[in-house]
Design a protein around this motif. Sequence first.
Motif, PDB file in Angstrom:
ATOM      1  N   ASP A 186      37.678 -13.038 -19.095  1.00 21.15           N
ATOM      2  CA  ASP A 186      37.290 -12.070 -19.620  1.00 21.15           C
ATOM      3  C   ASP A 186      36.499 -11.179 -18.929  1.00 21.15           C
ATOM      4  N   PHE A 187      36.029  -9.978 -19.190  1.00 24.77           N
ATOM      5  CA  PHE A 187      35.398  -8.922 -18.408  1.00 24.77           C
ATOM      6  C   PHE A 187      34.072  -9.622 -17.923  1.00 24.77           C
ATOM      7  N   VAL A 188      33.277 -10.147 -18.612  1.00 25.80           N
ATOM      8  CA  VAL A 188      32.034 -10.626 -18.135  1.00 25.80           C
ATOM      9  C   VAL A 188      31.963 -11.614 -16.878  1.00 25.80           C
ATOM     10  N   VAL A 189      33.184 -12.721 -17.245  1.00 29.69           N
ATOM     11  CA  VAL A 189      33.329 -13.563 -16.088  1.00 29.69           C
ATOM     12  C   VAL A 189      33.820 -12.959 -14.835  1.00 29.69           C
ATOM     13  N   LEU A 190      34.443 -11.968 -15.323  1.00 28.91           N
ATOM     14  CA  LEU A 190      35.075 -11.186 -13.999  1.00 28.91           C
ATOM     15  C   LEU A 190      34.002 -10.475 -13.193  1.00 28.91           C
ATOM     16  N   ILE A 191      33.018  -9.941 -13.837  1.00 24.48           N
ATOM     17  CA  ILE A 191      31.884  -9.274 -13.038  1.00 24.48           C
ATOM     18  C   ILE A 191      30.998 -10.383 -12.617  1.00 24.48           C
ATOM     19  N   ILE A 192      30.806 -11.604 -13.103  1.00 21.78           N
ATOM     20  CA  ILE A 192      29.925 -12.504 -12.428  1.00 21.78           C
ATOM     21  C   ILE A 192      30.735 -12.988 -11.108  1.00 21.78           C
ATOM     22  N   GLY A 193      32.166 -13.071 -11.122  1.00 23.98           N
ATOM     23  CA  GLY A 193      32.803 -13.315  -9.801  1.00 23.98           C
ATOM     24  C   GLY A 193      32.531 -12.145  -8.801  1.00 23.98           C
ATOM     25  N   ARG A 194      32.679 -11.069  -9.164  1.00 22.14           N
ATOM     26  CA  ARG A 194      32.292  -9.824  -8.139  1.00 22.14           C
ATOM     27  C   ARG A 194      30.997  -9.915  -7.637  1.00 22.14           C
ATOM     28  N   LEU A 195      30.024 -10.147  -8.498  1.00 19.49           N
ATOM     29  CA  LEU A 195      28.459 -10.281  -8.232  1.00 19.49           C
ATOM     30  C   LEU A 195      28.355 -11.626  -7.101  1.00 19.49           C
ATOM     31  N   LEU A 196      28.910 -12.762  -7.270  1.00 15.07           N
ATOM     32  CA  LEU A 196      29.173 -13.755  -6.373  1.00 15.07           C
ATOM     33  C   LEU A 196      29.821 -13.448  -5.049  1.00 15.07           C
ATOM     34  N   TYR A 197      30.738 -12.832  -5.051  1.00 14.35           N
ATOM     35  CA  TYR A 197      31.583 -12.556  -3.912  1.00 14.35           C
ATOM     36  C   TYR A 197      30.690 -11.648  -3.108  1.00 14.35           C
ATOM     37  N   GLY A 198      30.013 -10.397  -3.716  1.00 14.20           N
ATOM     38  CA  GLY A 198      29.224  -9.638  -3.133  1.00 14.20           C
ATOM     39  C   GLY A 198      27.934 -10.219  -2.425  1.00 14.20           C
ATOM     40  N   ILE A 199      27.346 -11.253  -3.049  1.00 11.74           N
ATOM     41  CA  ILE A 199      26.232 -11.934  -2.375  1.00 11.74           C
ATOM     42  C   ILE A 199      26.385 -12.323  -1.090  1.00 11.74           C
ATOM     43  N   GLY A 200      27.866 -12.923  -1.047  1.00  7.40           N
ATOM     44  CA  GLY A 200      28.483 -13.422   0.211  1.00  7.40           C
ATOM     45  C   GLY A 200      28.680 -12.238   1.354  1.00  7.40           C
ATOM     46  N   ILE A 201      29.041 -11.261   0.859  1.00  4.62           N
ATOM     47  CA  ILE A 201      29.146 -10.148   1.809  1.00  4.62           C
ATOM     48  C   ILE A 201      27.611  -9.823   2.308  1.00  4.62           C
ATOM     49  N   GLY A 202      26.607  -9.858   1.478  1.00  2.00           N
ATOM     50  CA  GLY A 202      25.298  -9.411   2.002  1.00  2.00           C
ATOM     51  C   GLY A 202      24.743 -10.324   2.891  1.00  2.00           C
ATOM     52  N   LEU A 203      25.031 -11.595   3.032  1.00  2.00           N
ATOM     53  CA  LEU A 203      24.673 -12.847   3.809  1.00  2.00           C
ATOM     54  C   LEU A 203      25.458 -12.548   5.044  1.00  2.00           C
ATOM     55  N   ALA A 204      26.897 -12.336   5.073  1.00  2.00           N
ATOM     56  CA  ALA A 204      27.635 -12.163   6.027  1.00  2.00           C
ATOM     57  C   ALA A 204      27.492 -11.068   6.980  1.00  2.00           C
ATOM     58  N   MET A 205      27.269  -9.931   6.388  1.00  2.00           N
ATOM     59  CA  MET A 205      27.125  -8.850   7.100  1.00  2.00           C
ATOM     60  C   MET A 205      25.753  -8.659   7.833  1.00  2.00           C
ATOM     61  N   HIS A 206      24.590  -9.610   7.468  1.00  2.00           N
ATOM     62  CA  HIS A 206      23.642  -9.661   8.076  1.00  2.00           C
ATOM     63  C   HIS A 206      23.516 -10.818   9.215  1.00  2.00           C
ATOM     64  N   GLY A 207      24.464 -12.155   8.810  1.00  3.58           N
ATOM     65  CA  GLY A 207      24.414 -13.199   9.845  1.00  3.58           C
ATOM     66  C   GLY A 207      25.437 -13.168  10.894  1.00  3.58           C
ATOM     67  N   ALA A 208      26.679 -12.268  10.562  1.00  5.54           N
ATOM     68  CA  ALA A 208      27.730 -11.941  11.604  1.00  5.54           C
ATOM     69  C   ALA A 208      27.319 -11.545  12.745  1.00  5.54           C
ATOM     70  N   PRO A 209      26.521 -10.271  12.746  1.00  4.65           N
ATOM     71  CA  PRO A 209      26.406  -9.450  13.940  1.00  4.65           C
ATOM     72  C   PRO A 209      25.233 -10.318  14.735  1.00  4.65           C
ATOM     73  N   LEU A 210      24.401 -10.853  14.038  1.00  2.10           N
ATOM     74  CA  LEU A 210      23.200 -11.633  14.823  1.00  2.10           C
ATOM     75  C   LEU A 210      24.052 -12.893  15.476  1.00  2.10           C
ATOM     76  N   TYR A 211      24.712 -13.774  14.905  1.00  3.57           N
ATOM     77  CA  TYR A 211      25.343 -14.910  15.609  1.00  3.57           C
ATOM     78  C   TYR A 211      26.147 -14.391  16.923  1.00  3.57           C
ATOM     79  N   ILE A 212      27.055 -13.162  16.461  1.00  2.00           N
ATOM     80  CA  ILE A 212      27.785 -12.848  17.552  1.00  2.00           C
ATOM     81  C   ILE A 212      26.758 -12.321  18.951  1.00  2.00           C
TER      82      ILE A 212
END
Length: 496
Positions: free
Chosen positions: A132-158
Amino acid sequence: MEVDVQVRTHAQGGEVPFSGDAGDGAALEEFSWTSVILPFLFPALGGLLFGYDIGATSGASISLQSAELSGTTWFNLSSIQLGLVASGSLYGALGGSILAYRIADFLGRRIELVTAAALYISGALVTGFAPDFVVLIIGRLLYGIGIGLAMHGAPLYIAETSPSQIRGTLISLKELFIVLGILIGYLVGSLEIDVVGGWRYMFGFGAPLAVIMAIGMWNLPPSPRWLLLRAVQGNGSVEDNKKKAIQALRSLRGHSRSDRVIADEIDDTLVSIKAAYAEQESEGNIWKIFEGASLKAFIIGGGLVLFQQITGQPSVLYYATSILQTAGFAAASDAARVSILIGLFKLLMTGVAVFKVDDLGRRPLLIGGIGGIAVSLFLLAAYYKILNGFPFVAVGALLLYVGSYQVSFGPISWLMVSEIFPLRTRGRGISLAVLTNFGSNALVTFAFSPLQEFLGPANIFLLFGAISLLSLVFVILNVPETKGLTLEEIESKLLK
């Protein structure tokens, strides 16, 4: 293949061979290209998965709303709901950026990126199987938290693990991976756009890519600089962490250098970190960023990443397929295929910017690119008002927008952010710039669909065009040229 290059730059605190701060002096570094590829590739996949979300959402937003193809009973989404689907991952990324500011030094760059990959996997799977739509948005938020961590950690590690003489090139190439991800997202969207429930495959395809990222990051060593930073912070024995840092650096560089050279690099970096950490402890609270040279730097850097978003960039990318459908490519598959053309052009123009920015300078590319953005937005507005019999005007305007963005706001905003902040407030300044970027990105993406419904496409592109003219004036009056200057020269000559 091994290289033997000496790079000499000016620095305040002596030589720091792999400290990750542009402008630091660099000793003689030998490295094997085969040892460089994986420590760059797996963190860069975090950027690719961010780009993939942008491209995939473009096609998924069409598939999800189709009565015939969505495969759901809740396909009739309102403009607000559609805005939440498109911007849900960006709100998650905003939260992930805040989370990274609090826990990044505790987790370390490597574990931060492993965590980001796990969130990418869970977010993609939850979204792909959403009942349903609610679960869809939960999945989008989870993926987005991953984006926030990746876009902070990737340039630092490189930055912290790459050889000094190619560090700047590798960090810039990460932008290419984001663009490559957008292109892959468009391609998957084109292949699945006519499939019932195709949006599930578009969102879910990020999971196997994230598995590769997770396995790769798990098998890479931790950042040597982070190990030393933890010791300086009192979270571990200095001697034990030095030994771990030496082992990590040896793993990163292969066997191209002697143990003595590696140990000397670790010792030099430890001295530098101790000095930098002492400075940070004495600089007061976060409000120091709004004083003196730091305030001027934040106006420049924060202004660039804000205008980067509010000139319509998220809307043009996230809604590219929708715009093309409205422009005359009635079949969703036709619009998705034209989106692939746009993605290829975006990749090409990003390459031009990455390899020419040090020749042409930052200001000329920004001014020329923003001018092109303004022209393209006014062309889109004109198409919807008076040129609607010529659908290729819209395609040409989108190509002009993408090309102009990718030689200006795309790579150069973040390059300027990394250069412009004074040493003492650089970490905090960049954190605020990341929050400004994701916050404005999410706001524009969410607001685009309701605004388009309220104002109509012609007026909304006129609005973005007017904002782009304001951004052009901002760049001309406020953004200095930093080409060829060390970080210390930027601070002393441009920010005083």
